[in-house]
Enzyme design. Structure first.
Site: not given
Length: 233
Positions: A17, A19, A188
């Site tokens: 991922d 961001d 996250d």
């Protein structure tokens, strides 16, 4: 050649991922703020965007609504002029936000001969140049519609968000001529639970509370990446 030797030469796939995983920020939010700074977007876009990001953090944002609002400043702009702006944006906003630990993990995979892909729920006009800057092999992002190299302000195809990210990733793997030994996944966000559940080796990076709980219950590795303001400056 034996089967064991064949397997030995098959790489792993590493999916990151973007961001809050590789960067200590949300690139779409930074981009919205950058456009307002450049007087290319209305100031109240920031308030609207942040309100929608609250829903994103809970895992229940309407991505189509979010994209409609945040792509408004691109409508009618040509690809080349936006690409020039994105270069400036990456230098000013993205490079200072990079996680050193994330860069090192990418290099760890590359030294092993793994294929590294960024899979993001952010638009391709941001994700692909960032992926190029990071030197990864490819990027999967929300695709944008263009007519004669002019952005329409619309998306196209399956949005790489939540389960859609898994669908896009599976399509990417199916199109690849490489047979992978297995798959690492890093994120996250609770929004990437479908992705982390789909890979062989899931890693929760600076996880939000909901993802942290899932990671603890499933005995996933939790990674704590710290931000250094001096990276790549």
């Amino acid at each position: 050649m034996s089967v064991n030797n064949v397997q030995h030469h098959q790489p792993y796939l590493a999916i990151f991922d973007l961001d809050e995983t590789l960067i200590a920020a949300d690139s779409a939010s930074l981009w919205a703020a950058f456009l307002v700074e450049q007087q290319l977007a209305r100031p109240n876009l920031l308030t609207e965007e942040q309100e929608m990001m609250v829903a994103y953090a809970k895992g229940d944002m309407d991505m189509h609504t979010y994209m409609q609002a945040t792509l408004e400043p691109l409508k009618g702009k040509d690809k080349a002029s936006i690409a020039t702006l994105v270069e400036q944006f990456i230098e000013q906003k993205i490079k200072p936000a990079l996680y050193q630990d994330g860069l090192e993990r990418i290099q760890w995979h590359k030294k092993r001969g793994d294929t590294v892909v960024i899979a993001s729920a952010t638009s391709e006009h941001l994700v692909k140049p960032i992926a190029n800057m990071l030197g990864v092999d490819d990027a999967i992002a929300i695709e944008l519609e263009m007519l004669n190299n002019i952005y329409t302000g619309n998306t196209k195809g399956i949005l790489s968000y939540q389960q859609g990210k898994v669908t896009r990733m599976k399509a990417w793997i199916a199109d690849s001529e490489t047979h992978y030994r297995g798959c690492y996944g890093y994120s996250d966000s609770v929004n990437d639970l479908p992705l982390l559940n789909a890979v062989d080796k899931p890693f929760a990076v600076n996880p939000d509370p909901t993802l942290a709980m899932h990671a603890q219950m499933k005995d996933w590795t939790i990674m704590d990446w710290r931000h250094d303001n001096n990276i790549l400056r």
